[in-house]
Design an enzyme around this catalytic site. Sequence first.
Site, PDB file in Angstrom:
ATOM      1  CB  SER A 193      -0.873   0.029   1.258  1.00  0.00           C
ATOM      2  OG  SER A 193      -1.654  -1.117   1.368  1.00  0.00           O
ATOM      3  CE  LYS A 220      -4.910  -0.945   1.900  1.00  0.00           C
ATOM      4  NZ  LYS A 220      -5.631  -2.012   2.583  1.00  0.00           N
ATOM      5  CE  LYS A 240       1.737   1.899   4.964  1.00  0.00           C
ATOM      6  NZ  LYS A 240       1.151   1.083   3.877  1.00  0.00           N
TER       7      LYS A 240
HETATM    8  P1  NAD Z   1       5.396  -6.200   7.390  1.00  0.00           P
HETATM    9  O1  NAD Z   1       6.166  -5.072   7.968  1.00  0.00           O
HETATM   10  O2  NAD Z   1       4.961  -7.317   8.270  1.00  0.00           O
HETATM   11  O3  NAD Z   1       6.225  -6.858   6.157  1.00  0.00           O
HETATM   12  C1  NAD Z   1       7.039  -6.137   5.287  1.00  0.00           C
HETATM   13  C2  NAD Z   1       8.240  -7.022   4.947  1.00  0.00           C
HETATM   14  O4  NAD Z   1       9.061  -6.329   4.007  1.00  0.00           O
HETATM   15  C3  NAD Z   1       9.114  -7.341   6.160  1.00  0.00           C
HETATM   16  O5  NAD Z   1       9.283  -8.742   6.279  1.00  0.00           O
HETATM   17  C4  NAD Z   1      10.432  -6.642   5.851  1.00  0.00           C
HETATM   18  O6  NAD Z   1      11.555  -7.355   6.343  1.00  0.00           O
HETATM   19  C5  NAD Z   1      10.413  -6.600   4.341  1.00  0.00           C
HETATM   20  N1  NAD Z   1      11.261  -5.545   3.797  1.00  0.00           N
HETATM   21  C6  NAD Z   1      11.237  -4.228   4.091  1.00  0.00           C
HETATM   22  N2  NAD Z   1      12.159  -3.562   3.396  1.00  0.00           N
HETATM   23  C7  NAD Z   1      12.784  -4.493   2.617  1.00  0.00           C
HETATM   24  C8  NAD Z   1      13.832  -4.436   1.675  1.00  0.00           C
HETATM   25  N3  NAD Z   1      14.448  -3.276   1.394  1.00  0.00           N
HETATM   26  N4  NAD Z   1      14.221  -5.589   1.071  1.00  0.00           N
HETATM   27  C9  NAD Z   1      13.616  -6.758   1.363  1.00  0.00           C
HETATM   28  N5  NAD Z   1      12.604  -6.880   2.261  1.00  0.00           N
HETATM   29  C10 NAD Z   1      12.197  -5.756   2.877  1.00  0.00           C
HETATM   30  O7  NAD Z   1       4.138  -5.538   6.660  1.00  0.00           O
HETATM   31  P2  NAD Z   1       2.770  -6.267   6.220  1.00  0.00           P
HETATM   32  O8  NAD Z   1       1.787  -6.155   7.327  1.00  0.00           O
HETATM   33  O9  NAD Z   1       3.079  -7.563   5.596  1.00  0.00           O
HETATM   34  O10 NAD Z   1       2.264  -5.224   5.120  1.00  0.00           O
HETATM   35  C11 NAD Z   1       2.831  -5.135   3.823  1.00  0.00           C
HETATM   36  C12 NAD Z   1       2.011  -4.117   3.034  1.00  0.00           C
HETATM   37  O11 NAD Z   1       0.648  -4.571   2.972  1.00  0.00           O
HETATM   38  C13 NAD Z   1       1.974  -2.706   3.668  1.00  0.00           C
HETATM   39  O12 NAD Z   1       2.006  -1.748   2.671  1.00  0.00           O
HETATM   40  C14 NAD Z   1       0.631  -2.707   4.402  1.00  0.00           C
HETATM   41  O13 NAD Z   1       0.100  -1.397   4.549  1.00  0.00           O
HETATM   42  C15 NAD Z   1      -0.213  -3.559   3.475  1.00  0.00           C
HETATM   43  N6  NAD Z   1      -1.360  -4.208   4.121  1.00  0.00           N
HETATM   44  C16 NAD Z   1      -1.215  -4.791   5.347  1.00  0.00           C
HETATM   45  C17 NAD Z   1      -2.332  -5.369   5.944  1.00  0.00           C
HETATM   46  C18 NAD Z   1      -2.217  -6.003   7.323  1.00  0.00           C
HETATM   47  O14 NAD Z   1      -3.276  -6.293   7.928  1.00  0.00           O
HETATM   48  N7  NAD Z   1      -1.036  -6.252   7.841  1.00  0.00           N
HETATM   49  C19 NAD Z   1      -3.575  -5.373   5.298  1.00  0.00           C
HETATM   50  C20 NAD Z   1      -3.673  -4.823   4.019  1.00  0.00           C
HETATM   51  C21 NAD Z   1      -2.557  -4.231   3.440  1.00  0.00           C
END
Ligand code: NAD
Length: 294
Positions: free
Chosen positions: A95, A170, A238
């Site tokens: 997102s 979104k 965010k």
């Molecule tokens: P998260 O923080 O759990 O996962 C993100 C992952 O990206 C982490 O494992 C991190 O190590 C990895 N990462 C970050 N920078 C990196 C890089 N430079 N190289 C390689 N890996 C890297 O986040 P999430 O909850 O999985 O969310 C991911 C996206 O989905 C976000 O944009 C969030 O807003 C969106 N989202 C989340 C939810 C939810 O309920 N968690 C729901 C809908 C949408």
Amino acid sequence: MKVGFIGLGIMGKPMVKNLLKAGHKVLAYDMFRANVDDVVSAGASGAASIAEVAKECKLIITMLPNGPEVKEVVLGAGGVLESAASGTVVFDMSSIAPGVAQEVCAECAKKGVKMLDAPVSGGEPKAIDGTLSVMVGGDEATFNEVKDVIGSMAASVVHCGDIGAGSTTKLANQIIVALNIAAVSEAFMLSTKAGVSPEKVFDAIKGGLAGSTVMNAKAPMIMDGNFKPGFKIDLHIKDLANALETGHKVGSPLPFTAAVMEILQHLRAHGLGQNDHSAIAKYYEKLTDSEIRK
Ligand code: NAD
């Protein structure tokens, strides 16, 4: 087709597992090795670098926190663009702000790499069930090429328009969810202070016009005082920051979004950034020194 997957957090890990269940080969990378090991134990191959993913996969899905991380992974040193062949598709499911999606897509196009922006709604439970809602922006022919693969993680995959349209959709989703939680909290505090049980209010109105998926999911959490995430306040901040920035850019004032943003900022300042966004109710509890409980 071997699918590349970068970003194995709360959402990425179960999404990879559903790709595997559907019979796809997945080459996965995350900056934390433990996250890679988790999906390798489910049958994925683990990559040691982004470059390895970019060299081996013609479809690369990214699921990263926000725009700066997407820029770093796709455009940065050692990133996808440095190694990807022309014709590779980057399918970004993070997102992020629509302007960032457009910027990254334009850079990709210079190397013949196609990019779509495709955030999701549904959170971890639907990521696990493979029933996410996916909102996609970008070239429609490219979308049609990959939509069956994406369908193995989702209940609905909708093409919303040009690049950036998925992210804009979104942002609309996140505004509606945040304002809905604030409305439920405000209304339930009114009923509490007026001496009417919020549980009765919920039962009486959930089938009427005020009822919503958000209210059904969040009202029980609020009334139980259970603010375990779920979707964290920090992540919603965010998203609303991206919404406000986009609103200012396109000339669409967002007065209620700005108000709820300040409530979220207040909660974060009080150490609640890692709480579920249903903790918006705690702001009202602080205002009145009362609790919303059954
Ligand atoms: P998260 O923080 O759990 O996962 C993100 C992952 O990206 C982490 O494992 C991190 O190590 C990895 N990462 C970050 N920078 C990196 C890089 N430079 N190289 C390689 N890996 C890297 O986040 P999430 O909850 O999985 O969310 C991911 C996206 O989905 C976000 O944009 C969030 O807003 C969106 N989202 C989340 C939810 C939810 O309920 N968690 C729901 C809908 C949408």
